[in-house]
Design a protein around this motif. Structure first.
Motif, mmCIF file in Angstrom:
data_model
loop_
_atom_site.group_PDB
_atom_site.id
_atom_site.type_symbol
_atom_site.label_atom_id
_atom_site.label_comp_id
_atom_site.label_asym_id
_atom_site.label_seq_id
_atom_site.Cartn_x
_atom_site.Cartn_y
_atom_site.Cartn_z
ATOM 1 N N TYR A 133 -3.685 12.016 12.047
ATOM 2 C CA TYR A 133 -3.042 10.888 11.529
ATOM 3 C C TYR A 133 -1.478 10.896 12.383
ATOM 4 O O TYR A 133 -1.191 10.140 12.961
ATOM 5 C CB TYR A 133 -2.857 10.356 10.128
ATOM 6 N N LYS A 176 -10.166 15.698 7.563
ATOM 7 C CA LYS A 176 -9.244 14.680 7.099
ATOM 8 C C LYS A 176 -7.966 15.620 6.820
ATOM 9 O O LYS A 176 -7.303 15.938 5.736
ATOM 10 C CB LYS A 176 -9.382 14.079 5.502
ATOM 11 N N ARG A 227 -4.474 10.117 -4.316
ATOM 12 C CA ARG A 227 -3.978 10.715 -3.116
ATOM 13 C C ARG A 227 -4.343 12.338 -3.595
ATOM 14 O O ARG A 227 -3.193 12.802 -3.777
ATOM 15 C CB ARG A 227 -2.789 10.275 -2.309
ATOM 16 N N TYR A 277 -4.752 -3.043 2.310
ATOM 17 C CA TYR A 277 -4.126 -2.162 2.942
ATOM 18 C C TYR A 277 -3.506 -2.857 4.122
ATOM 19 O O TYR A 277 -2.254 -2.537 4.807
ATOM 20 C CB TYR A 277 -5.141 -1.204 3.645
ATOM 21 N N PHE A 281 -5.886 15.939 3.212
ATOM 22 C CA PHE A 281 -5.879 15.034 2.004
ATOM 23 C C PHE A 281 -7.215 14.225 2.009
ATOM 24 O O PHE A 281 -7.963 14.423 2.538
ATOM 25 C CB PHE A 281 -4.573 14.222 2.178
ATOM 26 N N TYR A 333 -4.839 3.856 -6.171
ATOM 27 C CA TYR A 333 -5.065 4.738 -5.255
ATOM 28 C C TYR A 333 -4.670 6.255 -5.482
ATOM 29 O O TYR A 333 -3.843 6.581 -5.995
ATOM 30 C CB TYR A 333 -4.221 4.449 -3.917
ATOM 31 N N GLY A 375 -13.544 1.580 5.045
ATOM 32 C CA GLY A 375 -12.782 2.635 4.584
ATOM 33 C C GLY A 375 -12.257 2.460 3.231
ATOM 34 O O GLY A 375 -12.462 1.432 2.319
ATOM 35 N N THR A 376 -11.862 3.481 2.536
ATOM 36 C CA THR A 376 -11.314 3.446 1.129
ATOM 37 C C THR A 376 -10.152 2.590 0.786
ATOM 38 O O THR A 376 -10.270 1.407 0.270
ATOM 39 C CB THR A 376 -11.007 4.787 0.513
ATOM 40 N N ALA A 377 -9.291 2.775 1.706
ATOM 41 C CA ALA A 377 -8.026 2.001 1.817
ATOM 42 C C ALA A 377 -8.495 0.520 2.307
ATOM 43 O O ALA A 377 -8.162 -0.529 1.806
ATOM 44 C CB ALA A 377 -6.802 2.310 2.618
ATOM 45 N N THR A 389 -7.982 3.703 10.460
ATOM 46 C CA THR A 389 -8.205 4.153 9.244
ATOM 47 C C THR A 389 -9.370 3.783 8.732
ATOM 48 O O THR A 389 -9.609 3.503 7.473
ATOM 49 C CB THR A 389 -7.006 3.485 8.301
ATOM 50 N N PHE A 430 0.851 -1.338 0.163
ATOM 51 C CA PHE A 430 -0.086 0.045 0.019
ATOM 52 C C PHE A 430 0.888 1.237 0.003
ATOM 53 O O PHE A 430 1.660 1.455 1.040
ATOM 54 C CB PHE A 430 -1.103 -0.018 1.093
ATOM 55 N N GLY A 434 -8.596 10.442 -0.090
ATOM 56 C CA GLY A 434 -8.193 8.851 -0.635
ATOM 57 C C GLY A 434 -9.432 8.447 -1.417
ATOM 58 O O GLY A 434 -10.418 8.287 -0.927
HETATM 59 C C1 COI Z 1 -8.278 6.097 3.179
HETATM 60 O O1 COI Z 1 -8.908 4.922 3.584
HETATM 61 O O2 COI Z 1 -8.128 6.214 1.875
HETATM 62 C C2 COI Z 1 -7.505 6.500 4.064
HETATM 63 O O3 COI Z 1 -7.221 7.928 3.890
HETATM 64 C C3 COI Z 1 -6.757 5.930 5.093
HETATM 65 C C4 COI Z 1 -5.282 6.163 4.943
HETATM 66 C C5 COI Z 1 -4.828 7.098 5.947
HETATM 67 C C6 COI Z 1 -4.647 4.969 4.513
#
Ligand code: COI
Length: 356
Positions: free
Chosen positions: A202, A197, A139, A169, A70, A137, A302-304, A236, A24, A72
């Motif tokens: 984090y 976010k 970002r 992830y 940020f 992914y 979650g996305t990741a 996350t 990841f 994701g």
């Molecule tokens: C996501 O799930 O996209 C996140 O932002 C978590 C990430 C901090 C790994």
């Protein structure tokens, strides 16, 4: 706004590594989108250009006071070889809410979306085949670049989007993770920035995560800052509890991230006519339900992380083993449904997917 492009010549372009697991966020593609902001010109000159380092003034305000946000999201390779994005505008809108909370300028969503699509067309070969849940992914990030040491909103920023081909992830993949419930540290306080976010959330979470990992756990489950009893979210991902007669997830009370996967899961559960409650839930209630044999499953979203089954929770020296540590039926159904929509394999009744 016109999107400029500066593309690497073919002999300098790299390709998606086929020989090793993606992991990841370890590999980045050939290009990135950048767009500067200053108080005079606003956002200007969006450009797709070769991926590479930035030059920043050592007094850049992000380095001192942390104005950094940020997002994701992911691009998926469909069976028809097309590229699919999942709810991209929801991410950009959330980024603008984070920007407002952090006194940063909001983004022109249309321009950013056009820039993202241009970037993805240029680096299209980096979207991995769907094997083992791989995806690209995305970002998007914004940082304060103005040089200055006064504590106030900066007047110059840089927005950029980088892309990273990723696999699962967690090292566990879709296998259940072991979670440590901390009452020693907290992630967010009422009135704070928990729902934004922003990078600092984090940074503040890392110590608890490191301590949990040293004890053999994958992630931390956060409790509320006031009483340290109410469940909030995992490092996350957002969290869902499946009891024998209902599904419960903590509400968006301002201290947790308003997850887009969380929202999608809530809508799928409603489509399936399953009883769901967005309400406060204490960690004691979870343990007590488990003791009565009424806790069927726990999973994160979650996305990741996508849908991540939780195999056990550890709290105050006690362990709560969930579903015998196995993947739950509902988590599996949600994972299959969500990924089928994301990869364009299945009808998308909510209009979540955008095909490039
Ligand atoms: C996501 O799930 O996209 C996140 O932002 C978590 C990430 C901090 C790994």
């Amino acid at each position: 706004m016109e999107i400029k492009t500066q593309i690497l010549p073919p002999d300098q372009r790299r390709s998606l590594p086929s020989d090793k697991a993606l992991g990841f966020g370890k590999i980045f593609t050939d290009h990135m989108l950048v767009m500067p902001y200053d108080a005079k010109q606003g956002w200007h000159e969006p450009e797709v250009r070769p991926y590479g380092p930035f030059s920043l003034d050592p007094a850049a305000m992000v380095l001192h006071y942390g104005q950094a946000i940020f997002e994701g999201l992911k691009a998926y390779r469909g069976q028809d070889d097309g590229i699919y994005l999942f709810r991209p505008l929801a991410n950009l809108e959330r980024m603008n809410r984070s920007a407002t909370r952090m006194c940063m300028p909001t983004l022109p969503v249309e321009t950013v979306f056009a820039g993202l699509k241009a970037l993805l067309q240029i680096d299209a070969d980096w979207v991995p085949p769907a094997d083992n849940g791989a995806s690209l992914y995305v970002r998007p990030t914004m940082v304060a670049t103005e040089a200055g040491l006064g504590v106030r909103p900066a007047m110059e920023y840089l927005f950029f989007i980088i892309l990273s081909p990723v696999g699962a992830y967690y090292p566990e993949g879709f296998n259940p993770v072991k979670i440590y419930v901390t009452d020693k540290y907290v992630r967010a306080v009422p009135g704070g920035v928990g729902e934004a976010k922003t990078a600092g959330n984090y940074a503040a979470s890392i110590m608890a995560a490191v301590e949990a990992q040293q004890e053999g756990f994958t992630q931390v489950l956060w409790l509320d800052a006031k009483e340290r009893r109410l469940v909030e979210e995992v490092g996350t991902m957002n969290i869902f509890f499946v009891f024998k007669d209902r599904i419960v997830t903590p509400p968006l009370s301002g201290t947790i991230l308003p997850g887009i996967t969380r929202d999608s899961v809530l809508r799928l559960l409603a489509d399936w006519n399953l009883p769901v409650e967005e309400r406060s839930i204490t960690i004691d209630e979870v343990f007590a339900a488990n003791e009565r044999g009424e806790l069927r499953e726990v999973f994160g979203t979650g996305t990741a992380a996508v849908i991540s089954p939780v195999g056990s929770l550890h709290y105050k020296g006690r362990d709560c083993l969930i579903n015998r540590g196995k993947i739950g039926e509902l988590a599996l159904r949600l994972f299959n449904e969500l990924t089928a929509i994301q990869y364009g394999r299945q009808a998308d009744p909510h209009g979540w997917v955008v095909r490039l």
